[in-house]
Design an enzyme around this catalytic site. Sequence first.
Site, PDB file in Angstrom:
ATOM      1  N   TYR A  70      -3.510  -3.732  -1.364  1.00  0.00           N
ATOM      2  CA  TYR A  70      -3.933  -2.480  -0.943  1.00  0.00           C
ATOM      3  C   TYR A  70      -4.019  -1.626  -2.206  1.00  0.00           C
ATOM      4  O   TYR A  70      -4.029  -0.394  -2.738  1.00  0.00           O
ATOM      5  CB  TYR A  70      -3.162  -1.826  -0.104  1.00  0.00           C
ATOM      6  CG  TYR A  70      -2.928  -2.328   0.925  1.00  0.00           C
ATOM      7  CD1 TYR A  70      -3.968  -2.148   1.984  1.00  0.00           C
ATOM      8  CD2 TYR A  70      -1.719  -2.739   1.558  1.00  0.00           C
ATOM      9  CE1 TYR A  70      -3.902  -2.998   3.351  1.00  0.00           C
ATOM     10  CE2 TYR A  70      -1.509  -3.681   2.750  1.00  0.00           C
ATOM     11  CZ  TYR A  70      -2.670  -3.383   3.600  1.00  0.00           C
ATOM     12  OH  TYR A  70      -2.741  -4.354   4.743  1.00  0.00           O
ATOM     13  N   ARG A  91      -2.305   3.719  -4.074  1.00  0.00           N
ATOM     14  CA  ARG A  91      -1.139   3.958  -3.561  1.00  0.00           C
ATOM     15  C   ARG A  91      -0.066   4.935  -4.031  1.00  0.00           C
ATOM     16  O   ARG A  91       0.464   5.700  -3.150  1.00  0.00           O
ATOM     17  CB  ARG A  91      -0.232   2.651  -3.349  1.00  0.00           C
ATOM     18  CG  ARG A  91      -1.357   1.676  -2.766  1.00  0.00           C
ATOM     19  CD  ARG A  91      -0.453   0.117  -2.500  1.00  0.00           C
ATOM     20  NE  ARG A  91       0.738   0.582  -1.368  1.00  0.00           N
ATOM     21  CZ  ARG A  91       1.718   0.674  -1.793  1.00  0.00           C
ATOM     22  NH1 ARG A  91       2.488   0.347  -2.883  1.00  0.00           N
ATOM     23  NH2 ARG A  91       3.030   0.611  -0.941  1.00  0.00           N
ATOM     24  N   CYS A 143      -9.332  14.205 -12.367  1.00  0.00           N
ATOM     25  CA  CYS A 143      -8.894  15.481 -12.329  1.00  0.00           C
ATOM     26  C   CYS A 143      -8.182  16.001 -11.114  1.00  0.00           C
ATOM     27  O   CYS A 143      -8.774  16.639 -10.176  1.00  0.00           O
ATOM     28  CB  CYS A 143     -10.012  16.486 -12.710  1.00  0.00           C
ATOM     29  SG  CYS A 143     -11.100  15.865 -13.965  1.00  0.00           S
ATOM     30  N   GLU A 144      -6.842  15.395 -11.030  1.00  0.00           N
ATOM     31  CA  GLU A 144      -6.266  15.864  -9.918  1.00  0.00           C
ATOM     32  C   GLU A 144      -4.885  15.549 -10.356  1.00  0.00           C
ATOM     33  O   GLU A 144      -4.406  14.566 -10.835  1.00  0.00           O
ATOM     34  CB  GLU A 144      -6.194  14.764  -8.732  1.00  0.00           C
ATOM     35  CG  GLU A 144      -7.755  14.456  -8.065  1.00  0.00           C
ATOM     36  CD  GLU A 144      -7.809  15.408  -6.979  1.00  0.00           C
ATOM     37  OE1 GLU A 144      -7.021  15.989  -6.433  1.00  0.00           O
ATOM     38  OE2 GLU A 144      -9.073  15.433  -6.508  1.00  0.00           O
ATOM     39  N   GLU A 183      -0.054 -11.769  11.236  1.00  0.00           N
ATOM     40  CA  GLU A 183      -1.272 -11.245  10.467  1.00  0.00           C
ATOM     41  C   GLU A 183      -0.959 -10.666   9.332  1.00  0.00           C
ATOM     42  O   GLU A 183      -1.070  -9.540   9.258  1.00  0.00           O
ATOM     43  CB  GLU A 183      -2.219 -10.391  11.417  1.00  0.00           C
ATOM     44  CG  GLU A 183      -2.709 -10.886  12.757  1.00  0.00           C
ATOM     45  CD  GLU A 183      -3.162  -9.781  13.458  1.00  0.00           C
ATOM     46  OE1 GLU A 183      -3.078  -8.392  13.211  1.00  0.00           O
ATOM     47  OE2 GLU A 183      -3.771  -9.894  14.605  1.00  0.00           O
ATOM     48  N   PRO A 184      -0.269 -11.514   8.349  1.00  0.00           N
ATOM     49  CA  PRO A 184       0.263 -10.744   7.081  1.00  0.00           C
ATOM     50  C   PRO A 184      -0.961 -10.262   6.137  1.00  0.00           C
ATOM     51  O   PRO A 184      -1.655 -11.486   5.886  1.00  0.00           O
ATOM     52  CB  PRO A 184       1.221 -11.625   6.531  1.00  0.00           C
ATOM     53  CG  PRO A 184       0.808 -12.956   6.936  1.00  0.00           C
ATOM     54  CD  PRO A 184      -0.003 -12.650   8.166  1.00  0.00           C
ATOM     55  N   GLY A 185      -0.709  -9.285   5.390  1.00  0.00           N
ATOM     56  CA  GLY A 185      -1.633  -9.034   4.159  1.00  0.00           C
ATOM     57  C   GLY A 185      -0.706  -8.933   3.193  1.00  0.00           C
ATOM     58  O   GLY A 185      -0.787  -9.547   2.266  1.00  0.00           O
ATOM     59  N   ARG A 186      -0.111  -7.589   3.097  1.00  0.00           N
ATOM     60  CA  ARG A 186       0.757  -7.404   1.716  1.00  0.00           C
ATOM     61  C   ARG A 186       1.588  -8.453   1.316  1.00  0.00           C
ATOM     62  O   ARG A 186       1.740  -8.853   0.272  1.00  0.00           O
ATOM     63  CB  ARG A 186       1.611  -5.936   2.378  1.00  0.00           C
ATOM     64  CG  ARG A 186       2.463  -5.631   1.012  1.00  0.00           C
ATOM     65  CD  ARG A 186       3.421  -4.531   1.318  1.00  0.00           C
ATOM     66  NE  ARG A 186       2.823  -3.614   2.457  1.00  0.00           N
ATOM     67  CZ  ARG A 186       2.117  -2.533   2.062  1.00  0.00           C
ATOM     68  NH1 ARG A 186       1.978  -2.087   0.751  1.00  0.00           N
ATOM     69  NH2 ARG A 186       1.783  -1.693   3.126  1.00  0.00           N
TER      70      ARG A 186
HETATM   71  C1  LIG Z   1      -3.290  -3.741   8.164  1.00  0.00           C
HETATM   72  C2  LIG Z   1      -3.220  -4.845   9.445  1.00  0.00           C
HETATM   73  C3  LIG Z   1      -2.532  -5.898   9.264  1.00  0.00           C
HETATM   74  C4  LIG Z   1      -1.878  -6.223   7.777  1.00  0.00           C
HETATM   75  O1  LIG Z   1      -0.808  -5.472   7.571  1.00  0.00           O
HETATM   76  P1  LIG Z   1       0.244  -5.782   6.337  1.00  0.00           P
HETATM   77  O2  LIG Z   1       1.482  -4.633   6.260  1.00  0.00           O
HETATM   78  O3  LIG Z   1      -0.653  -5.746   5.030  1.00  0.00           O
HETATM   79  O4  LIG Z   1       0.638  -7.063   6.507  1.00  0.00           O
HETATM   80  C5  LIG Z   1      -2.357  -6.889  10.238  1.00  0.00           C
HETATM   81  N1  LIG Z   1      -3.011  -6.558  11.287  1.00  0.00           N
HETATM   82  C6  LIG Z   1      -3.517  -5.648  11.627  1.00  0.00           C
HETATM   83  C7  LIG Z   1      -4.201  -5.240  12.942  1.00  0.00           C
HETATM   84  C8  LIG Z   1      -3.680  -4.744  10.832  1.00  0.00           C
HETATM   85  O5  LIG Z   1      -4.452  -3.399  10.890  1.00  0.00           O
END
Ligand SMILES: *Cc1c(COP(=O)(O)O)cnc(C)c1O
Length: 399
Positions: A358, A299, A329-330, A260-263
């Site tokens: 992100y 980030r 303003c921070e 489940e990659p995002g980044r």
């Molecule tokens: C955030 C998340 C991801 C993705 O994380 P990355 O670091 O972006 O790869 C995968 N699975 C779950 C359950 C998440 O909460």
Amino acid sequence: MKGLLAALARRYGTPLYVYDAAVVRDRYRALQGAFTRPALVCYALKANSSRAVASVLAREGAGADIVSGGELGRALRAGFRPSRVVFSGVGKTEAEMTAGLRAGVKAFNVESSEELDALARVAGRLGKRAPVSIRLNPDINAKTHPHITTGRAENKFGVETGEALALYRRAAQDRRLRVTGLQCHIGSQITSLTPYARAAAAVARLAASLKAQGIPLDFADVGGGLGITYKDERPLDPRALVKTLEAAFAGQPELELLVEPGRYLVADAGLLLTAVLYRKRTSKRRFVIVDAAMTDLPRPALYDAWHPVMVVAPRKGKKTMADVVGPVCESGDFLARQRPLPPLERGDLLAVLKAGAYGFAMSSQYNSRPRAAEVLVDGGKSRLARRRETYRDLTRGEL
Ligand SMILES: *Cc1c(COP(=O)(O)O)cnc(C)c1O
């Protein structure tokens, strides 16, 4: 590149997110292509849920990992097949479960005993069987930032092995539920194979023990978290990661493997383009005040994250250290601190790189700042993916 960015800034204004579809596709293909057995790469939509970016992955055949009803709607609109969508999250509401069941998602990653009860109730009400995968908390240190570590016993995520076994036994006997997988996700921005190997081993062990107890699974999901290089981190080679995963599950060839990659899929594909508003100095610092802020890219303010900053058309002259800060303003509102930058004039463009994950997804309207526009570049063509918000957008919904 330089010419394109200047042209995009003129056409759409700044701050502006710019994404490159080719980079997203390359990352996806490198990971998916490394598997030598049935596997599904589920894109974690929360990293960047913009339809333009998500639909690039949907067209590639990727699955999606979602964490809310809102993301379910986005995933379906982006073109992900429901049978490839896994529903994660520690606090799914019954309304969200209902929507997921109606859509026909591949699995609900269940994170507590009470959530399992709720899911069974919802499924019973709809006359459906809910596909269940339990999220295991393997108590493994992913050795990353504390805010993005998720697989320790002191984190709120998942259930420990003993409880997972009990939940599976219960689910296997409930006709409203269908046991289908086992999941874990130990953290984000992971750059070492060791925690993955440990997590995969824990998942493989539990899957084997379930099978021995007459509860066979369809898939094993080891979550996301693949790190990228922001500064000098040495990221994981996707082939090495896949090799490690396949080795851990070598004894269970019947299991489909999920990640489940995002980044990893989108971070390098995006940049945030911003223009210099003002320059100023104190006795201690050189400040470059730009039109993007922590509201556009939180980030650095949230995690003290380091993003490369590129001057789009650098002028001649000596580089000196500068802080690149926004209008909010921070004092925490900075995009970069103490960077060697050449002389800059008002209106000069800076690109904050590796901002595809992100970034926009975490942006806010704090200080009543309309959110930035987004552009997708694909094969030499660019198109507006999301228009810049207006002041009317700020008050929409207020009564
Ligand atoms: C955030 C998340 C991801 C993705 O994380 P990355 O670091 O972006 O790869 C995968 N699975 C779950 C359950 C998440 O909460």
